[in-house]
Design a protein around this motif. Sequence first.
Motif, mmCIF file in Angstrom:
data_model
loop_
_atom_site.group_PDB
_atom_site.id
_atom_site.type_symbol
_atom_site.label_atom_id
_atom_site.label_comp_id
_atom_site.label_asym_id
_atom_site.label_seq_id
_atom_site.Cartn_x
_atom_site.Cartn_y
_atom_site.Cartn_z
ATOM 1 N N THR A 33 17.335 -30.587 -26.023
ATOM 2 C CA THR A 33 16.594 -31.567 -25.237
ATOM 3 C C THR A 33 15.232 -31.893 -25.841
ATOM 4 O O THR A 33 14.569 -32.824 -25.382
ATOM 5 C CB THR A 33 16.379 -31.051 -23.801
ATOM 6 O OG1 THR A 33 15.860 -29.710 -23.861
ATOM 7 C CG2 THR A 33 17.685 -31.062 -23.026
ATOM 8 N N VAL A 58 19.390 -25.564 -21.779
ATOM 9 C CA VAL A 58 19.608 -26.918 -21.261
ATOM 10 C C VAL A 58 20.149 -26.835 -19.838
ATOM 11 O O VAL A 58 21.163 -26.180 -19.588
ATOM 12 C CB VAL A 58 20.597 -27.696 -22.147
ATOM 13 C CG1 VAL A 58 20.832 -29.096 -21.586
ATOM 14 C CG2 VAL A 58 20.078 -27.773 -23.585
ATOM 15 N N SER A 87 22.310 -30.512 -15.492
ATOM 16 C CA SER A 87 22.184 -31.962 -15.327
ATOM 17 C C SER A 87 21.785 -32.668 -16.618
ATOM 18 O O SER A 87 21.892 -33.899 -16.707
ATOM 19 C CB SER A 87 21.164 -32.278 -14.233
ATOM 20 O OG SER A 87 19.893 -31.724 -14.566
ATOM 21 N N ASP A 88 21.339 -31.898 -17.615
ATOM 22 C CA ASP A 88 20.865 -32.497 -18.867
ATOM 23 C C ASP A 88 21.838 -32.307 -20.029
ATOM 24 O O ASP A 88 21.525 -32.662 -21.173
ATOM 25 C CB ASP A 88 19.515 -31.893 -19.267
ATOM 26 C CG ASP A 88 18.414 -32.231 -18.280
ATOM 27 O OD1 ASP A 88 18.490 -33.301 -17.653
ATOM 28 O OD2 ASP A 88 17.475 -31.422 -18.140
ATOM 29 N N SER A 135 22.904 -35.627 -21.877
ATOM 30 C CA SER A 135 21.789 -36.243 -22.596
ATOM 31 C C SER A 135 21.356 -35.369 -23.773
ATOM 32 O O SER A 135 20.886 -35.894 -24.802
ATOM 33 C CB SER A 135 20.611 -36.485 -21.650
ATOM 34 O OG SER A 135 20.155 -35.271 -21.082
ATOM 35 N N ALA A 136 21.518 -34.045 -23.661
ATOM 36 C CA ALA A 136 21.195 -33.160 -24.782
ATOM 37 C C ALA A 136 22.130 -33.429 -25.955
ATOM 38 O O ALA A 136 21.692 -33.435 -27.115
ATOM 39 C CB ALA A 136 21.300 -31.710 -24.341
#
Length: 275
Positions: A15, A39, A42-43, A46-47
């Motif tokens: 991230t 991470v 929820s991420d 996107s990571a």
Amino acid sequence: MNPVALRSILFVPATRPERIAKALASAADAVIVDLEDAVAESDKASARDALDAFLAHNPQARIMVRVNAPGTYHYKPDLELCSRHATVTHLVIPKAESCQSLETAAICNKPLWPLIETARGLLALPTLVYVSGVERLSFGALDLSAELGLTPDTPGARQILDQARYQLLVYSRAAGLAPPIESPHPALEDTEAVAQAATRAREMGFAGMLCIHPRQLPPVNRAFSPSEAEVAWASKVVEGATRQEGAFSVEGQMVDAPVIARAQAILARYKAYES
């Protein structure tokens, strides 16, 4: 990436792609970009996107990636991402507990580092070490300690964890793997504690240590590098072996085949770190 020259391996969260370049320019011998513990759930997606973009824009980068654990929703998407990028050199597989999960990762055609951090992982060691693609084992003492209900930083906990380290070392050697990599040390400011942990791991036969902060790199690198005295001794042994047959003595100690092998290993590590 020379497997002999891996003393310090630094984690960086996926991230924070701006930290990847800094990590690669640091004193770390290798960098692991983390898609797992660092991470939030929820991420995760996107990571992966951030790592994908970083690798696309930095084709010279050479990184390892810790994917999410086998059996999670993110395991296969992580593997698909890594398989697309030749610059991902190794896969670190957390919660490694079955041959099947490692065989799934092996289709990426990258060396695998199973992270042994559960009781099931320890019990599976006799078979995990023989999965095609496994290069070396790494140790997750903090997760294993929590799972087993150990009291941190106590003699009892250290005794149990050392038994786990013993198994990693013996099964690695039996399977012809590279020596294992020690668990991260939680101290960020206490570099002396990190140095002591790294020195002890080296004495136990481990080849390097996972790191969670750049401050840990200098003490870890020093701990796993041969000292000047060791290099001088090893040079004398190897030189003596070229001039004499059978057993001989160096500095008042008998030298035979196992001692020569140890001296050669010390010099190999020294040359790898100096190159």
